[in-house]
Design a protein around this motif. Structure first.
Motif, PDB file in Angstrom:
ATOM      1  N   THR A  92      17.746  -4.558   3.948  1.00 17.59           N
ATOM      2  CA  THR A  92      16.520  -5.250   3.564  1.00 17.59           C
ATOM      3  C   THR A  92      15.888  -4.493   2.405  1.00 17.59           C
ATOM      4  O   THR A  92      15.855  -3.256   2.401  1.00 17.59           O
ATOM      5  N   LEU A  93      15.432  -5.222   1.414  1.00 12.66           N
ATOM      6  CA  LEU A  93      14.815  -4.596   0.251  1.00 12.66           C
ATOM      7  C   LEU A  93      13.461  -4.009   0.638  1.00 12.66           C
ATOM      8  O   LEU A  93      12.655  -4.653   1.315  1.00 12.66           O
ATOM      9  N   ALA A  94      13.215  -2.779   0.193  1.00 14.43           N
ATOM     10  CA  ALA A  94      11.933  -2.117   0.454  1.00 14.43           C
ATOM     11  C   ALA A  94      11.545  -1.297  -0.767  1.00 14.43           C
ATOM     12  O   ALA A  94      11.466  -0.071  -0.722  1.00 14.43           O
ATOM     13  N   ASP A  95      11.300  -1.999  -1.869  1.00 11.53           N
ATOM     14  CA  ASP A  95      10.953  -1.306  -3.112  1.00 11.53           C
ATOM     15  C   ASP A  95       9.464  -1.313  -3.411  1.00 11.53           C
ATOM     16  O   ASP A  95       9.021  -0.799  -4.441  1.00 11.53           O
ATOM     17  N   GLY A  96       8.669  -1.893  -2.519  1.00 11.18           N
ATOM     18  CA  GLY A  96       7.219  -1.870  -2.680  1.00 11.18           C
ATOM     19  C   GLY A  96       6.665  -2.805  -3.725  1.00 11.18           C
ATOM     20  O   GLY A  96       5.498  -2.684  -4.101  1.00 11.18           O
ATOM     21  N   THR A  97       7.462  -3.771  -4.181  1.00 12.36           N
ATOM     22  CA  THR A  97       6.995  -4.656  -5.254  1.00 12.36           C
ATOM     23  C   THR A  97       6.039  -5.765  -4.804  1.00 12.36           C
ATOM     24  O   THR A  97       5.257  -6.236  -5.639  1.00 12.36           O
ATOM     25  N   PRO A  98       6.061  -6.216  -3.541  1.00 14.02           N
ATOM     26  CA  PRO A  98       5.083  -7.248  -3.167  1.00 14.02           C
ATOM     27  C   PRO A  98       3.644  -6.739  -3.303  1.00 14.02           C
ATOM     28  O   PRO A  98       3.389  -5.526  -3.329  1.00 14.02           O
ATOM     29  N   THR A  99       2.716  -7.654  -3.392  1.00 13.09           N
ATOM     30  CA  THR A  99       1.302  -7.282  -3.424  1.00 13.09           C
ATOM     31  C   THR A  99       0.939  -6.545  -2.146  1.00 13.09           C
ATOM     32  O   THR A  99       1.288  -6.979  -1.044  1.00 13.09           O
ATOM     33  N   MET A 100       0.270  -5.415  -2.292  1.00 15.33           N
ATOM     34  CA  MET A 100      -0.081  -4.576  -1.148  1.00 15.33           C
ATOM     35  C   MET A 100      -1.588  -4.426  -1.038  1.00 15.33           C
ATOM     36  O   MET A 100      -2.316  -4.560  -2.030  1.00 15.33           O
ATOM     37  N   PRO A 101      -2.086  -4.142   0.169  1.00 18.56           N
ATOM     38  CA  PRO A 101      -3.522  -3.903   0.334  1.00 18.56           C
ATOM     39  C   PRO A 101      -3.981  -2.706  -0.489  1.00 18.56           C
ATOM     40  O   PRO A 101      -3.190  -1.811  -0.827  1.00 18.56           O
ATOM     41  N   ALA A 102      -5.251  -2.688  -0.807  1.00 15.83           N
ATOM     42  CA  ALA A 102      -5.825  -1.580  -1.565  1.00 15.83           C
ATOM     43  C   ALA A 102      -5.594  -0.264  -0.836  1.00 15.83           C
ATOM     44  O   ALA A 102      -5.719  -0.187   0.392  1.00 15.83           O
ATOM     45  N   GLY A 103      -5.246   0.769  -1.583  1.00 20.47           N
ATOM     46  CA  GLY A 103      -5.037   2.090  -1.007  1.00 20.47           C
ATOM     47  C   GLY A 103      -3.598   2.401  -0.665  1.00 20.47           C
ATOM     48  O   GLY A 103      -3.262   3.561  -0.430  1.00 20.47           O
ATOM     49  N   VAL A 104      -2.745   1.383  -0.608  1.00 19.17           N
ATOM     50  CA  VAL A 104      -1.329   1.607  -0.305  1.00 19.17           C
ATOM     51  C   VAL A 104      -0.606   1.794  -1.634  1.00 19.17           C
ATOM     52  O   VAL A 104      -0.401   0.831  -2.382  1.00 19.17           O
ATOM     53  N   GLU A 105      -0.237   3.027  -1.910  1.00 18.92           N
ATOM     54  CA  GLU A 105       0.356   3.363  -3.202  1.00 18.92           C
ATOM     55  C   GLU A 105       1.613   4.202  -3.009  1.00 18.92           C
ATOM     56  O   GLU A 105       1.879   4.719  -1.931  1.00 18.92           O
ATOM     57  N   GLY A 106       2.367   4.370  -4.090  1.00 24.37           N
ATOM     58  CA  GLY A 106       3.522   5.251  -4.075  1.00 24.37           C
ATOM     59  C   GLY A 106       4.528   4.872  -3.012  1.00 24.37           C
ATOM     60  O   GLY A 106       4.839   3.700  -2.792  1.00 24.37           O
ATOM     61  N   PHE A 107       5.051   5.889  -2.327  1.00 20.25           N
ATOM     62  CA  PHE A 107       6.063   5.667  -1.294  1.00 20.25           C
ATOM     63  C   PHE A 107       5.522   4.814  -0.149  1.00 20.25           C
ATOM     64  O   PHE A 107       6.283   4.128   0.539  1.00 20.25           O
ATOM     65  N   GLY A 108       4.210   4.834   0.041  1.00 22.77           N
ATOM     66  CA  GLY A 108       3.607   4.009   1.087  1.00 22.77           C
ATOM     67  C   GLY A 108       3.884   2.532   0.899  1.00 22.77           C
ATOM     68  O   GLY A 108       4.016   1.779   1.869  1.00 22.77           O
ATOM     69  N   ARG A 109       3.990   2.090  -0.360  1.00 29.81           N
ATOM     70  CA  ARG A 109       4.313   0.693  -0.630  1.00 29.81           C
ATOM     71  C   ARG A 109       5.705   0.350  -0.102  1.00 29.81           C
ATOM     72  O   ARG A 109       5.911  -0.718   0.492  1.00 29.81           O
ATOM     73  N   CYS A 110       6.660   1.255  -0.303  1.00 26.26           N
ATOM     74  CA  CYS A 110       8.021   1.013   0.185  1.00 26.26           C
ATOM     75  C   CYS A 110       8.065   1.016   1.712  1.00 26.26           C
ATOM     76  O   CYS A 110       8.749   0.181   2.322  1.00 26.26           O
ATOM     77  N   LEU A 111       7.348   1.940   2.327  1.00 26.32           N
ATOM     78  CA  LEU A 111       7.331   2.010   3.790  1.00 26.32           C
ATOM     79  C   LEU A 111       6.732   0.748   4.396  1.00 26.32           C
ATOM     80  O   LEU A 111       7.296   0.166   5.336  1.00 26.32           O
ATOM     81  N   LEU A 112       5.590   0.311   3.883  1.00 28.23           N
ATOM     82  CA  LEU A 112       4.958  -0.889   4.410  1.00 28.23           C
ATOM     83  C   LEU A 112       5.821  -2.116   4.140  1.00 28.23           C
ATOM     84  O   LEU A 112       5.946  -3.001   4.995  1.00 28.23           O
ATOM     85  N   HIS A 113       6.434  -2.183   2.967  1.00 24.87           N
ATOM     86  CA  HIS A 113       7.345  -3.282   2.645  1.00 24.87           C
ATOM     87  C   HIS A 113       8.469  -3.353   3.677  1.00 24.87           C
ATOM     88  O   HIS A 113       8.829  -4.436   4.163  1.00 24.87           O
ATOM     89  N   ALA A 114       9.028  -2.189   4.047  1.00 25.41           N
ATOM     90  CA  ALA A 114      10.107  -2.158   5.037  1.00 25.41           C
ATOM     91  C   ALA A 114       9.632  -2.673   6.399  1.00 25.41           C
ATOM     92  O   ALA A 114      10.324  -3.469   7.056  1.00 25.41           O
ATOM     93  N   VAL A 115       8.464  -2.225   6.834  1.00 27.48           N
ATOM     94  CA  VAL A 115       7.929  -2.685   8.119  1.00 27.48           C
ATOM     95  C   VAL A 115       7.697  -4.196   8.092  1.00 27.48           C
ATOM     96  O   VAL A 115       8.055  -4.923   9.031  1.00 27.48           O
ATOM     97  N   GLN A 116       7.097  -4.673   7.019  1.00 29.10           N
ATOM     98  CA  GLN A 116       6.852  -6.108   6.886  1.00 29.10           C
ATOM     99  C   GLN A 116       8.154  -6.908   6.968  1.00 29.10           C
ATOM    100  O   GLN A 116       8.236  -7.928   7.664  1.00 29.10           O
ATOM    101  N   ALA A 117       9.176  -6.442   6.254  1.00 27.27           N
ATOM    102  CA  ALA A 117      10.443  -7.175   6.201  1.00 27.27           C
ATOM    103  C   ALA A 117      11.131  -7.206   7.554  1.00 27.27           C
ATOM    104  O   ALA A 117      11.656  -8.256   7.973  1.00 27.27           O
ATOM    105  N   MET A 118      11.140  -6.089   8.268  1.00 26.28           N
ATOM    106  CA  MET A 118      11.815  -6.058   9.570  1.00 26.28           C
ATOM    107  C   MET A 118      11.067  -6.895  10.603  1.00 26.28           C
ATOM    108  O   MET A 118      11.683  -7.610  11.395  1.00 26.28           O
ATOM    109  N   LEU A 119       9.758  -6.822  10.601  1.00 27.39           N
ATOM    110  CA  LEU A 119       8.994  -7.659  11.532  1.00 27.39           C
ATOM    111  C   LEU A 119       9.160  -9.142  11.194  1.00 27.39           C
ATOM    112  O   LEU A 119       9.212  -9.988  12.084  1.00 27.39           O
TER     113      LEU A 119
END
Length: 259
Positions: A92-119
């Motif tokens: 699953t792609l987890a490069d953090g490119t989708p729009t993210m909530p304010a404050g989610v930056e850097g590697f956090g974007r990739c981590l949240l992207h991964a959680v979103q995709a798996m769920l």
């Protein structure tokens, strides 16, 4: 949602899989390694980590379903990442490119992207897993999934000795655990705990482990024998002659570079 054989929800565990490329992979290990060695070792870490995930899925069955993933980046490198993985690992792609909530930056974007995709794939819970802990004991992965399978909402955190974490598991794609974090520092786990407490989410802590992201922890890997055997990592250390290199004293400049 995907269910296990007893009716509980499945747990997806995704290793954060950066494509193993010289000059882009495990750069904090250079020195004492060169970029080609670091990329080769990175691929071995991915193979062992994904084989460990498959072992966890077997250990948890039949009462609990663990579904292994590789949450990869960058886009377009699927073939390179897949070549480093064990068979039957979902990508699953987890490069953090989708729009993210304010404050989610850097590697956090990739981590949240991964959680979103798996769920979004229908799993009841999702864990993001570091690729820097190839010897992580298999039972800790099973423990994380078991805690998340219990009724009620919670987070599961496996902290590293250096102040980061090797695993974070959630039942919903909360942004808070990834918000306003200074990544690649010794404050990551502590800040994550604070963010989780701030949204009133119960937190279960797993036993700590170590990750291999600098010269000192790479030397620890040479002698540590208590976790997952990590056969691909061990054989790579031998094949590249890294055991001989790493048995030499690490220059103080290298240790400062990796801090």
């Amino acid at each position: 949602m995907l269910l296990n054989r007893t009716g509980g929800q499945s747990c997806a565990i995704g290793v954060m899989a950066k494509a193993p490329r010289p000059g882009r992979s495990k750069t904090r290990l250079c020195p004492p390694l060169d970029p080609d060695q670091a990329a080769t070792l990175s691929a071995a870490f991915l193979r062992d980590t994904t084989e460990n995930l498959l072992a966890a899925a077997r250990m948890a069955a039949p009462d609990l379903s663990i579904i292994p993933y590789a949450a990869f980046a960058p886009a377009g490198c699927e073939a390179l990442v897949a070549s480093a993985l064990a068979p039957d690992i979902r990508l699953t792609l987890a490069d953090g490119t989708p729009t993210m909530p304010a404050g989610v930056e850097g590697f956090g974007r990739c981590l949240l992207h991964a959680v979103q995709a798996m769920l979004a794939d229908g799993h009841g819970s999702a864990c993001v897993l570091s690729s820097d802990s190839p010897t992580l004991p298999t039972e800790l992965l099973v423990m994380a999934a078991r805690h998340l399978a219990k009724p009620g909402d919670r987070a599961v955190l496996g902290a590293c000795d250096d102040g980061g974490y090797y695993l974070l598991g959630l039942k919903a794609a909360y942004a808070a655990p990834f918000s306003d974090i200074v990544w690649s520092t010794d404050t990551v786990a502590a800040a994550t705990r604070t963010r989780i407490a701030g949204i009133g989410l119960d937190l279960v802590e797993l036993p700590s482990w170590y990750d291999v992201d600098d010269a000192a922890s790479l030397q620890k890997l040479l002698t540590e024998r208590h976790g997952y055997p990590a056969p691909h990592t061990r054989s790579t250390l031998d094949r590249l002659g890294l055991r001989m290199l790493l048995q030499e004293p690490v220059p103080a400049t290298a240790l400062r570079h990796s801090a």
